[in-house]
Structures are given as C-alpha cells and as structure tokens.
Design a protein around this motif. Structure first.
Motif, PDB file in Angstrom:
ATOM      1  N   GLU A  48      -3.503   1.511  10.518  1.00  0.00           N
ATOM      2  CA  GLU A  48      -2.102   1.184  10.220  1.00  0.00           C
ATOM      3  C   GLU A  48      -1.738   1.619   8.801  1.00  0.00           C
ATOM      4  OE1 GLU A  48       0.310  -0.006  11.999  1.00  0.00           O
ATOM      5  OE2 GLU A  48      -0.586  -0.895  13.780  1.00  0.00           O
ATOM      6  N   PHE A  49      -2.630   1.381   7.840  1.00  0.00           N
ATOM      7  CA  PHE A  49      -2.362   1.813   6.467  1.00  0.00           C
ATOM      8  C   PHE A  49      -2.209   3.335   6.404  1.00  0.00           C
ATOM      9  CE2 PHE A  49      -4.741  -2.041   4.434  1.00  0.00           C
ATOM     10  CZ  PHE A  49      -3.696  -2.861   4.807  1.00  0.00           C
ATOM     11  N   ALA A  50      -3.094   4.030   7.099  1.00  0.00           N
ATOM     12  CA  ALA A  50      -2.988   5.490   7.123  1.00  0.00           C
ATOM     13  C   ALA A  50      -1.671   5.918   7.753  1.00  0.00           C
ATOM     14  CB  ALA A  50      -4.165   6.086   7.899  1.00  0.00           C
ATOM     15  N   GLY A  51      -1.269   5.214   8.815  1.00  0.00           N
ATOM     16  CA  GLY A  51      -0.019   5.546   9.485  1.00  0.00           C
ATOM     17  C   GLY A  51       1.196   5.379   8.600  1.00  0.00           C
ATOM     18  N   VAL A  52       1.151   4.428   7.670  1.00  0.00           N
ATOM     19  CA  VAL A  52       2.264   4.239   6.739  1.00  0.00           C
ATOM     20  C   VAL A  52       2.464   5.503   5.903  1.00  0.00           C
ATOM     21  CG1 VAL A  52       2.999   3.002   4.661  1.00  0.00           C
ATOM     22  CG2 VAL A  52       2.123   1.727   6.630  1.00  0.00           C
ATOM     23  N   ASN A  53       1.389   6.020   5.337  1.00  0.00           N
ATOM     24  CA  ASN A  53       1.504   7.218   4.503  1.00  0.00           C
ATOM     25  C   ASN A  53       1.782   8.460   5.353  1.00  0.00           C
ATOM     26  OD1 ASN A  53       0.976   6.443   1.627  1.00  0.00           O
ATOM     27  ND2 ASN A  53      -0.850   5.564   2.543  1.00  0.00           N
ATOM     28  N   TYR A  54       1.229   8.482   6.555  1.00  0.00           N
ATOM     29  CA  TYR A  54       1.498   9.609   7.462  1.00  0.00           C
ATOM     30  C   TYR A  54       2.984   9.658   7.820  1.00  0.00           C
ATOM     31  CZ  TYR A  54       1.612  12.259  11.831  1.00  0.00           C
ATOM     32  OH  TYR A  54       1.919  13.155  12.827  1.00  0.00           O
ATOM     33  N   ASN A  55       3.544   8.520   8.211  1.00  0.00           N
ATOM     34  CA  ASN A  55       4.973   8.479   8.538  1.00  0.00           C
ATOM     35  C   ASN A  55       5.836   8.817   7.333  1.00  0.00           C
ATOM     36  OD1 ASN A  55       4.568   7.763  11.230  1.00  0.00           O
ATOM     37  ND2 ASN A  55       4.646   5.578  10.809  1.00  0.00           N
ATOM     38  N   ALA A  56       5.399   8.377   6.152  1.00  0.00           N
ATOM     39  CA  ALA A  56       6.168   8.647   4.932  1.00  0.00           C
ATOM     40  C   ALA A  56       6.208  10.130   4.604  1.00  0.00           C
ATOM     41  CB  ALA A  56       5.579   7.871   3.759  1.00  0.00           C
ATOM     42  N   GLY A  81      11.768   8.813  -2.882  1.00  0.00           N
ATOM     43  CA  GLY A  81      10.603   8.354  -3.611  1.00  0.00           C
ATOM     44  C   GLY A  81      10.069   7.015  -3.153  1.00  0.00           C
ATOM     45  N   GLN A  82      10.689   6.414  -2.132  1.00  0.00           N
ATOM     46  CA  GLN A  82      10.244   5.101  -1.660  1.00  0.00           C
ATOM     47  C   GLN A  82       9.931   5.127  -0.167  1.00  0.00           C
ATOM     48  OE1 GLN A  82      13.111   2.106  -2.847  1.00  0.00           O
ATOM     49  NE2 GLN A  82      13.186   2.880  -4.937  1.00  0.00           N
ATOM     50  N   GLU A  83       9.623   6.312   0.370  1.00  0.00           N
ATOM     51  CA  GLU A  83       9.373   6.424   1.801  1.00  0.00           C
ATOM     52  C   GLU A  83       8.167   5.593   2.241  1.00  0.00           C
ATOM     53  OE1 GLU A  83      11.300  10.257   0.385  1.00  0.00           O
ATOM     54  OE2 GLU A  83       9.655   8.975  -0.273  1.00  0.00           O
ATOM     55  N   GLY A  84       7.094   5.643   1.456  1.00  0.00           N
ATOM     56  CA  GLY A  84       5.892   4.908   1.822  1.00  0.00           C
ATOM     57  C   GLY A  84       6.132   3.409   1.875  1.00  0.00           C
ATOM     58  N   GLU A  85       6.840   2.904   0.895  1.00  0.00           N
ATOM     59  CA  GLU A  85       7.148   1.478   0.850  1.00  0.00           C
ATOM     60  C   GLU A  85       7.990   1.066   2.055  1.00  0.00           C
ATOM     61  OE1 GLU A  85       8.225  -0.692  -2.929  1.00  0.00           O
ATOM     62  OE2 GLU A  85      10.197  -0.495  -2.006  1.00  0.00           O
ATOM     63  N   LEU A  86       8.987   1.894   2.403  1.00  0.00           N
ATOM     64  CA  LEU A  86       9.870   1.538   3.509  1.00  0.00           C
ATOM     65  C   LEU A  86       9.137   1.608   4.844  1.00  0.00           C
ATOM     66  CD1 LEU A  86      12.763   0.580   3.729  1.00  0.00           C
ATOM     67  CD2 LEU A  86      13.450   2.910   4.272  1.00  0.00           C
ATOM     68  N   TYR A  87       8.278   2.611   5.013  1.00  0.00           N
ATOM     69  CA  TYR A  87       7.493   2.662   6.255  1.00  0.00           C
ATOM     70  C   TYR A  87       6.463   1.537   6.297  1.00  0.00           C
ATOM     71  CZ  TYR A  87       9.464   6.926   8.195  1.00  0.00           C
ATOM     72  OH  TYR A  87      10.328   7.847   8.769  1.00  0.00           O
ATOM     73  N   GLY A  88       6.070   1.039   5.141  1.00  0.00           N
ATOM     74  CA  GLY A  88       5.223  -0.145   5.122  1.00  0.00           C
ATOM     75  C   GLY A  88       5.978  -1.361   5.640  1.00  0.00           C
ATOM     76  N   LEU A  89       7.244  -1.497   5.218  1.00  0.00           N
ATOM     77  CA  LEU A  89       8.086  -2.573   5.752  1.00  0.00           C
ATOM     78  C   LEU A  89       8.305  -2.396   7.249  1.00  0.00           C
ATOM     79  CD1 LEU A  89      10.776  -2.874   2.926  1.00  0.00           C
ATOM     80  CD2 LEU A  89       9.118  -4.625   3.597  1.00  0.00           C
ATOM     81  N   TYR A  90       8.403  -1.155   7.677  1.00  0.00           N
ATOM     82  CA  TYR A  90       8.548  -0.825   9.103  1.00  0.00           C
ATOM     83  C   TYR A  90       7.352  -1.367   9.886  1.00  0.00           C
ATOM     84  CZ  TYR A  90       9.456   2.526  13.001  1.00  0.00           C
ATOM     85  OH  TYR A  90       9.717   3.133  14.200  1.00  0.00           O
ATOM     86  N   ALA A  91       6.149  -1.177   9.335  1.00  0.00           N
ATOM     87  CA  ALA A  91       4.944  -1.708   9.984  1.00  0.00           C
ATOM     88  C   ALA A  91       4.930  -3.228   9.950  1.00  0.00           C
ATOM     89  CB  ALA A  91       3.692  -1.156   9.295  1.00  0.00           C
ATOM     90  N   THR A  92       5.344  -3.796   8.815  1.00  0.00           N
ATOM     91  CA  THR A  92       5.326  -5.254   8.673  1.00  0.00           C
ATOM     92  C   THR A  92       6.297  -5.930   9.630  1.00  0.00           C
ATOM     93  OG1 THR A  92       4.584  -5.255   6.381  1.00  0.00           O
ATOM     94  CG2 THR A  92       5.882  -7.137   7.092  1.00  0.00           C
ATOM     95  N   THR A 142       0.832  -1.204   0.000  1.00  0.00           N
ATOM     96  CA  THR A 142       0.000   0.000   0.000  1.00  0.00           C
ATOM     97  C   THR A 142       0.867   1.254   0.000  1.00  0.00           C
ATOM     98  OG1 THR A 142      -0.195  -0.016   2.429  1.00  0.00           O
ATOM     99  CG2 THR A 142      -1.907  -1.147   1.188  1.00  0.00           C
ATOM    100  N   GLY A 143       1.957   1.232   0.760  1.00  0.00           N
ATOM    101  CA  GLY A 143       2.865   2.372   0.751  1.00  0.00           C
ATOM    102  C   GLY A 143       3.562   2.532  -0.579  1.00  0.00           C
ATOM    103  N   GLN A 144       3.990   1.420  -1.162  1.00  0.00           N
ATOM    104  CA  GLN A 144       4.678   1.448  -2.456  1.00  0.00           C
ATOM    105  C   GLN A 144       3.792   2.036  -3.546  1.00  0.00           C
ATOM    106  OE1 GLN A 144       4.627  -1.831  -5.509  1.00  0.00           O
ATOM    107  NE2 GLN A 144       6.394  -2.426  -4.284  1.00  0.00           N
ATOM    108  N   ARG A 145       2.544   1.584  -3.587  1.00  0.00           N
ATOM    109  CA  ARG A 145       1.649   2.025  -4.657  1.00  0.00           C
ATOM    110  C   ARG A 145       1.300   3.505  -4.509  1.00  0.00           C
ATOM    111  NH1 ARG A 145      -0.518  -2.221  -7.519  1.00  0.00           N
ATOM    112  NH2 ARG A 145      -2.485  -1.183  -7.988  1.00  0.00           N
ATOM    113  N   ALA A 146       1.228   3.993  -3.275  1.00  0.00           N
ATOM    114  CA  ALA A 146       1.003   5.423  -3.069  1.00  0.00           C
ATOM    115  C   ALA A 146       2.198   6.228  -3.555  1.00  0.00           C
ATOM    116  CB  ALA A 146       0.739   5.709  -1.588  1.00  0.00           C
TER     117      ALA A 146
END
Length: 436
Positions: free
Chosen positions: A127-135, A364-375, A74-78
């Motif tokens: 949690e999904f919202a938090g990924v983009n918020y942190n990014a 350009g990959q902040e969302g994806e990395l914070y998604g991994l952070y959540a995972t 979800t972070g990656q696609r955003a």
C-alpha cells in the motif's frame, strides 16, 4: 512545482515503464492475497481453518490500520524530500522480501503466525508503494492524457494478474507442469518465490526510466510527529481552497469499497448461488479480468474526452443496473452475462477515480493526497462486507448479499453527484510548505 519536467507530450517509454509496475504488483494481489497463498494459509494443514482464518483476518486488519494511519505521512515525506522514486523502490523491495519469505511457511500450525505476519507486512508496504506509484501518474502524464494512462495501468494490472494466475495454476498447482514436488507443500510454497520474482522484475522499469521528483521545498525536514501537524494544516487549507477535493475523497472511499466487494464476493456468489465448480470460478475470474482490462482501457480514453466524473457516474450506473439484474437471474448463463457486464464497468470506475484525484492534486503534494486516498478507502472498508452479510442474514439467502453491495455503490454515486472538479489543480499555499 508540479514534478520533474512535465512535458507537453508524455514520454511513451516512461508511461510503459510506469505501467509495468502494475503488471508486476498483480502477482501479489491475485496470487498471494486472493486466490492461492491465503487459501493455503487457512487450510486444515494449519489447524482449525476457522482459527487460521481468524488469525489471518486479525493480521490483515492490523495491516489496514497501519496503512490508514501512516499512508498520508509517508506520501507527504516523499514529496517534501523529492524522493518519491526512492521510497517506491524501497517499499517495493520490502514487499518482495516479505513475499519470498513466505516460502518458509511450512504446512504446520506453528507456522501460521509467521505466514500471517509476512502477508500483513507485504500488504502494508504494498500500500505504501502504491501511494508513491499513484502519485507518479501526474508526473508522467499531461492533463489531456492522464485518463488513458491511468486506464493503461489498471489494464496492465488485470492482464498481469491473469497471466500470473495461469502460470501458478498450470505450472505449480494443477497439472503442475514444472514437476515441483508436492510433499511438504513445496509446490505451493514455491509460488511465493515466483510471485516475489515476478514483482521484482516488472518493478524495475519504473525505477530506471521515471526520474526522481524535485523536493517540494529545498532543505525542508520535519520530524515524524510534526508531519501530522503539517498534514492537518494542509487538509484544512485544501478544504478552504478546494472543498470538492475533500468531498471526492469521501465519495471515492465509498464507491471503491463497493468495487472491491464485487471481486471479493463474486466467486463466492458464483459458487454458492449459481453452483459453479472451482474450475468454472477460475475460468470466470480470468474472463472477468479480461473484460475489466478492456473496460479500463476504453474508459481511460473516454476519461480524457468526457472527464473522469462522467465516466465514474456512467460506470456506477451500469454497475447498479447489471447488479440489480443479477438479483433476479437463476441460470449460470444469466450470471455470466450480468457478471461480465459488472466487470466491464469496474475497470473504468477504478481507473477514473485515480485520474480524477491526479487532476485535483495540488502541485508537489500528489503523494500526500494519494496517501489520504488510501486512508479514506481503509476507513470505510467495512461497509460492503458488513452490508453483504446483513443482507444475507435479513433475507436468508446468499443471493441477496448482492443488494448490500448495490447499496454501497448507490451511496457512493449519490455522494459523488454534487462533486465538481476544478478546472485546474489547486496550488499549495506558500505557508503549507514551510517548516513545521
């Protein structure tokens, strides 16, 4: 590219707008999932409390699995589509709707599944919202200010939670200053409407003030399954370019589980071991959140001066020292002293973990990395609760559950020791951004 227009000096209005989201989200975490609504949902009104707790536990477990599997994508696609703010708004909106719908959960066994499902849905999309918020953190900050801005967000979250809890406790529960009827648990169900409204109002500033990012690659579209292939490629490439980023994800997953356990089991230990009444537990919780907020703010300033790794190591050392002391104190006064010192160090560790990753995130990959952070956090979330229970079982006293938490914090510290952050965030390989 990094994000939309990273200025030399942060825009204070954007920073404050970003931090208000954390303030609003505190009502979901503190009121709905920790202290009020889940307690209501596992009460005798829904049948056997043990069964109700089991149903809630399975629902939250399923939500955790969904986050672990889906958060990075979800972070990656955003990131790829340049729609980080859009997805933050959409996911926040789903949380608000699911939370408000909890008003429909009447105190009867047939409503248990509905309540558990709504809490689980709210948890997933929060949690999904938090990924983009942190990014958004690298987007609204600079390398010189990312630590204090992360600390500001955590501080706002703590303080917002305190105020939301105070409003709920005094306005809706006791002494119910709003005068809402208690029949059919109307006053407790109304808490869901309050929490939804609180989050909705304070989430608006970030959606208005913080601009959308530009797409990672113009016109790039990937299928859902293809996103996982891209994710695997990027993780391998990230490991080749910056292995310490991957090491940090592992270390932070461990020590963040220990940090979460401090709040999860703090009230339990205060009551069961030190004889605190419910009112005393609430008073301590409020004081602890105030201290944690101050710690996060001060830690954020130190983060920018000393670096996040040093702040995290100092915080974990302080947590280990105060937690060890708590093993041997017997009075409520001793618990207050050790407990508040623990809270003082929790805030900086949490805030600096977020800023650490923001410094490491490839452009350009902040969302994806914070998604991994959540995972990664979800993947090891069993550690502290399991070791807490094991220590209590082995030593035959609740007090020794603290030792299980300390073991997790120590493990996180040891794994973090060899981690070295790069001077600059690694840049993505051109092939990483291409079509899959």
């Amino acid at each position: 590219m990094r994000t939309a227009d990273a200025p030399g000096r942060p825009d204070r209005r954007r920073v404050l707008a970003w931090a208000w989201w954390d303030w609003g989200d505190s009502a979901i975490n503190a009121v709905m999932t920790t202290f009020v609504f889940t307690v209501y949902l596992t009460s005798a009104a829904f049948g056997d409390p043990a069964r109700a707790s089991s149903v809630l536990g399975w629902a939250l477990g399923a939500s955790g699995l969904a986050v672990a599997v889906l958060a990075p994508v979800t972070g990656q696609r955003a990131d790829l589509a340049g729609r980080r703010r859009f997805w933050l708004g959409l996911h926040t909106g789903i949380v608000v709707v699911a939370t408000a719908a909890c008003f429909l959960v009447r105190p009867a066994p047939e409503f248990l599944l509905l309540g558990a499902a709504l809490i689980a849905v709210a948890n997933v999309f929060n949690e999904f919202a938090g990924v983009n918020y942190n990014a958004m953190l690298p987007q609204i900050s600079t390398p010189a200010t990312i630590g204090r801005i992360s600390g500001l967000g955590w501080s706002m979250g703590y303080l917002g939670g305190i105020l939301a809890l105070a409003v709920v406790l005094f306005g809706f529960v006791s002494p119910n200053l709003l005068g809402i009827p208690t029949a059919d648990a109307l006053n407790i169900r109304a808490v869901a409407l309050f929490s939804a409204g609180w989050f909705a109002v304070f989430a608006l500033p970030v959606l208005i003030r913080v601009p959308e990012i530009r797409p990672d690659v113009a016109g790039t579209r990937t299928g859902f399954l293809a996103s996982y292939r891209l994710l695997a490629r990027r993780v391998r490439a990230l490991y080749r370019r910056s292995p310490h980023t991957v090491y940090f994800l592992a270390a932070s997953a461990v020590f963040r589980d220990g940090l979460a356990a401090i709040f999860t089991f703090g009230g339990v230990i205060a009551s069961g071991t030190f004889g605190f009444s419910l009112q005393q537990v609430i008073v301590f919780a409020i004081a602890g959140n105030v201290v944690a907020a101050l710690g996060a703010a001060v830690g954020g300033v130190l983060d920018d001066r000393l670096g996040p790794r040093r702040v995290i190591l100092l915080s974990l050392t302080g947590l280990l020292a105060s937690g060890t002391a708590m093993l041997f104190v017997t009075s409520q006064a001793g618990f207050w002293v050790c407990g508040l010192i623990l809270c003082l160090f929790v805030g900086p560790a949490q805030a600096s973990a977020r800023s650490f990753l923001g410094r490491l995130a490839p452009a350009g990959q902040e969302g994806e990395l914070y998604g991994l952070y959540a995972t990664t956090g979800r993947a090891v979330s069993f550690l502290a609760p399991t070791l807490f229970a094991a220590a209590v079982t082995i030593f035959g006293a609740q007090r020794w559950g603290i030792l299980g938490i300390l073991v997790v914090l120590l493990a996180g510290l040891l794994v973090l020791l060899p981690v070295r952050p790069p001077e600059h965030a690694p840049q993505p390989d051109p092939i990483d951004a291409g079509p899959v």
